[in-house]
Design a protein around this motif. Sequence first.
Motif, PDB file in Angstrom:
ATOM      1  N   PRO A  11      81.257 155.418  47.133  1.00  0.00           N
ATOM      2  CA  PRO A  11      80.496 156.100  46.090  1.00  0.00           C
ATOM      3  C   PRO A  11      79.586 157.182  46.650  1.00  0.00           C
ATOM      4  CG  PRO A  11      80.482 153.734  45.725  1.00  0.00           C
ATOM      5  CD  PRO A  11      81.100 153.954  47.073  1.00  0.00           C
ATOM      6  N   MET A  12      79.595 158.327  45.972  1.00  0.00           N
ATOM      7  CA  MET A  12      78.760 159.483  46.278  1.00  0.00           C
ATOM      8  C   MET A  12      79.132 160.199  47.576  1.00  0.00           C
ATOM      9  SD  MET A  12      76.949 159.422  43.579  1.00  0.00           S
ATOM     10  CE  MET A  12      75.818 160.747  43.939  1.00  0.00           C
ATOM     11  N   ALA A  13      80.255 159.861  48.170  1.00  0.00           N
ATOM     12  CA  ALA A  13      80.658 160.527  49.416  1.00  0.00           C
ATOM     13  C   ALA A  13      80.947 162.003  49.181  1.00  0.00           C
ATOM     14  CB  ALA A  13      81.885 159.835  50.002  1.00  0.00           C
ATOM     15  N   TRP A  14      81.323 162.379  47.971  1.00  0.00           N
ATOM     16  CA  TRP A  14      81.646 163.771  47.641  1.00  0.00           C
ATOM     17  C   TRP A  14      80.410 164.658  47.571  1.00  0.00           C
ATOM     18  CZ3 TRP A  14      79.291 165.670  43.274  1.00  0.00           C
ATOM     19  CH2 TRP A  14      78.734 164.719  42.396  1.00  0.00           C
ATOM     20  N   MET A  15      79.254 164.036  47.391  1.00  0.00           N
ATOM     21  CA  MET A  15      78.033 164.798  47.131  1.00  0.00           C
ATOM     22  C   MET A  15      77.356 165.183  48.431  1.00  0.00           C
ATOM     23  SD  MET A  15      75.093 163.814  44.407  1.00  0.00           S
ATOM     24  CE  MET A  15      73.696 164.889  44.086  1.00  0.00           C
ATOM     25  N   THR A  16      77.104 166.451  48.619  1.00  0.00           N
ATOM     26  CA  THR A  16      76.551 166.924  49.884  1.00  0.00           C
ATOM     27  C   THR A  16      75.080 166.582  50.036  1.00  0.00           C
ATOM     28  OG1 THR A  16      76.106 169.094  48.890  1.00  0.00           O
ATOM     29  CG2 THR A  16      78.200 168.822  50.048  1.00  0.00           C
ATOM     30  N   ASP A  17      74.371 166.368  48.916  1.00  0.00           N
ATOM     31  CA  ASP A  17      72.946 166.056  48.978  1.00  0.00           C
ATOM     32  C   ASP A  17      72.685 164.739  48.264  1.00  0.00           C
ATOM     33  OD1 ASP A  17      70.245 166.002  49.258  1.00  0.00           O
ATOM     34  OD2 ASP A  17      69.813 167.752  48.025  1.00  0.00           O
ATOM     35  N   THR A  18      73.123 163.641  48.874  1.00  0.00           N
ATOM     36  CA  THR A  18      72.946 162.325  48.246  1.00  0.00           C
ATOM     37  C   THR A  18      71.478 161.928  48.187  1.00  0.00           C
ATOM     38  OG1 THR A  18      73.326 161.280  50.400  1.00  0.00           O
ATOM     39  CG2 THR A  18      75.214 161.483  48.922  1.00  0.00           C
ATOM     40  N   ALA A  19      70.682 162.406  49.141  1.00  0.00           N
ATOM     41  CA  ALA A  19      69.258 162.050  49.118  1.00  0.00           C
ATOM     42  C   ALA A  19      68.598 162.593  47.853  1.00  0.00           C
ATOM     43  CB  ALA A  19      68.559 162.602  50.356  1.00  0.00           C
ATOM     44  N   ALA A  20      68.958 163.813  47.470  1.00  0.00           N
ATOM     45  CA  ALA A  20      68.392 164.399  46.251  1.00  0.00           C
ATOM     46  C   ALA A  20      68.799 163.605  45.035  1.00  0.00           C
ATOM     47  CB  ALA A  20      68.842 165.855  46.104  1.00  0.00           C
ATOM     48  N   ALA A  21      70.043 163.157  45.000  1.00  0.00           N
ATOM     49  CA  ALA A  21      70.514 162.390  43.848  1.00  0.00           C
ATOM     50  C   ALA A  21      69.771 161.071  43.737  1.00  0.00           C
ATOM     51  CB  ALA A  21      72.009 162.136  43.963  1.00  0.00           C
ATOM     52  N   HIS A  22      69.578 160.393  44.838  1.00  0.00           N
ATOM     53  CA  HIS A  22      68.975 159.065  44.787  1.00  0.00           C
ATOM     54  C   HIS A  22      67.485 159.102  44.519  1.00  0.00           C
ATOM     55  CE1 HIS A  22      72.261 156.308  45.575  1.00  0.00           C
ATOM     56  NE2 HIS A  22      72.780 157.250  46.330  1.00  0.00           N
ATOM     57  N   ARG A  23      66.864 160.296  44.581  1.00  0.00           N
ATOM     58  CA  ARG A  23      65.474 160.392  44.171  1.00  0.00           C
ATOM     59  C   ARG A  23      65.329 160.150  42.671  1.00  0.00           C
ATOM     60  NH1 ARG A  23      65.069 164.594  48.117  1.00  0.00           N
ATOM     61  NH2 ARG A  23      65.400 166.227  46.562  1.00  0.00           N
ATOM     62  N   HIS A  24      66.445 160.219  41.941  1.00  0.00           N
ATOM     63  CA  HIS A  24      66.412 160.001  40.500  1.00  0.00           C
ATOM     64  C   HIS A  24      66.563 158.532  40.143  1.00  0.00           C
ATOM     65  CE1 HIS A  24      66.696 164.253  39.093  1.00  0.00           C
ATOM     66  NE2 HIS A  24      67.101 164.408  40.326  1.00  0.00           N
ATOM     67  N   SER A  25      66.685 157.646  41.122  1.00  0.00           N
ATOM     68  CA  SER A  25      66.921 156.239  40.808  1.00  0.00           C
ATOM     69  C   SER A  25      66.298 155.334  41.851  1.00  0.00           C
ATOM     70  CB  SER A  25      68.427 155.970  40.750  1.00  0.00           C
ATOM     71  OG  SER A  25      68.702 154.603  40.598  1.00  0.00           O
TER      72      SER A  25
ATOM     73  N   PHE B  75      93.342 168.903  42.139  1.00  0.00           N
ATOM     74  CA  PHE B  75      91.938 168.558  42.307  1.00  0.00           C
ATOM     75  C   PHE B  75      91.605 168.343  43.772  1.00  0.00           C
ATOM     76  CE2 PHE B  75      92.979 166.937  38.004  1.00  0.00           C
ATOM     77  CZ  PHE B  75      92.137 167.771  37.286  1.00  0.00           C
ATOM     78  N   ASP B  76      90.428 168.828  44.173  1.00  0.00           N
ATOM     79  CA  ASP B  76      89.997 168.628  45.557  1.00  0.00           C
ATOM     80  C   ASP B  76      89.164 167.351  45.651  1.00  0.00           C
ATOM     81  OD1 ASP B  76      87.410 169.186  44.674  1.00  0.00           O
ATOM     82  OD2 ASP B  76      87.420 171.251  45.415  1.00  0.00           O
ATOM     83  N   SER B  77      88.635 167.082  46.849  1.00  0.00           N
ATOM     84  CA  SER B  77      87.942 165.817  47.085  1.00  0.00           C
ATOM     85  C   SER B  77      86.654 165.704  46.273  1.00  0.00           C
ATOM     86  CB  SER B  77      87.644 165.661  48.580  1.00  0.00           C
ATOM     87  OG  SER B  77      86.814 166.730  49.037  1.00  0.00           O
ATOM     88  N   VAL B  78      85.982 166.825  46.046  1.00  0.00           N
ATOM     89  CA  VAL B  78      84.756 166.797  45.242  1.00  0.00           C
ATOM     90  C   VAL B  78      85.085 166.449  43.802  1.00  0.00           C
ATOM     91  CG1 VAL B  78      82.852 168.181  44.328  1.00  0.00           C
ATOM     92  CG2 VAL B  78      83.500 168.389  46.735  1.00  0.00           C
ATOM     93  N   GLU B  79      86.114 167.074  43.260  1.00  0.00           N
ATOM     94  CA  GLU B  79      86.505 166.806  41.875  1.00  0.00           C
ATOM     95  C   GLU B  79      86.953 165.362  41.694  1.00  0.00           C
ATOM     96  OE1 GLU B  79      88.154 171.171  40.459  1.00  0.00           O
ATOM     97  OE2 GLU B  79      89.304 170.034  41.935  1.00  0.00           O
ATOM     98  N   ILE B  80      87.747 164.873  42.638  1.00  0.00           N
ATOM     99  CA  ILE B  80      88.216 163.489  42.557  1.00  0.00           C
ATOM    100  C   ILE B  80      87.038 162.519  42.690  1.00  0.00           C
ATOM    101  CG2 ILE B  80      89.552 161.712  43.753  1.00  0.00           C
ATOM    102  CD1 ILE B  80      91.602 163.926  44.400  1.00  0.00           C
TER     103      ILE B  80
END
Length: 211
Positions: free
Chosen positions: A106-120, A39-44
């Motif tokens: 948390p969320m360091a693997w995600m390249t677009d954290t801003a997009a994710a946090h628009r959901h919360s 597993f790579d860093s994104v998967e982990i």
Amino acid sequence: MPHAARIAAFASAALMLLAIGAALRPLALPEKHTAAPVFDSVEIGFAQDMTAHHQQALLMTQRLDPDAAPTVRRIAEQLAGTQRIEIGTMLGWLRLADASPLPSRPMAWMTDTAAAHRHSPHHPDAPMPGMASTAELDALAAARGRDAEILFLQLMIRHHQGGIAMAMAADRQLADGPVKEAARAMVQYQGQEVGVMSMLLTQLGGELLPQ
């Protein structure tokens, strides 16, 4: 048809949809993956964060009023069963990778954290999209009757929407493998569950929480 009968008929249909979705849901770890994957860093990172995300969903099901309507209780129980199975699968991946079950960032693997946090909403103790705040969890534990049913559905719908955002990001960032397959499955069945819970929330006279 009387109002009570309409709600009962809808509840029966909603539970049937959830049951069908569970029956059609693919396994999170397909049988064709016989060798221990690397597993790579994104998967982990996804497995760590989604495990924590699922654990809060379990907490919400535990804090639902024990005397809530049977329909809402059954939905909560079905969701909890699914989340427990997936937590076990993801912890298995992390053991294979010799990785901690807890994310250091948390969320360091995600390249677009801003997009994710628009959901919360940005709760200081909710580092991932869709997560409830401590105050919201306390309110759920204290709520009773119809108020508890509405708040549970509101929080779980938003929670699922955040999980879907995370799973979609993992799907976009991964080329192949069991984690990508699991993320795609989460997008599909959690989307179905959001639809069912949203209809039930409307029947109860509640509204979706702002995102």
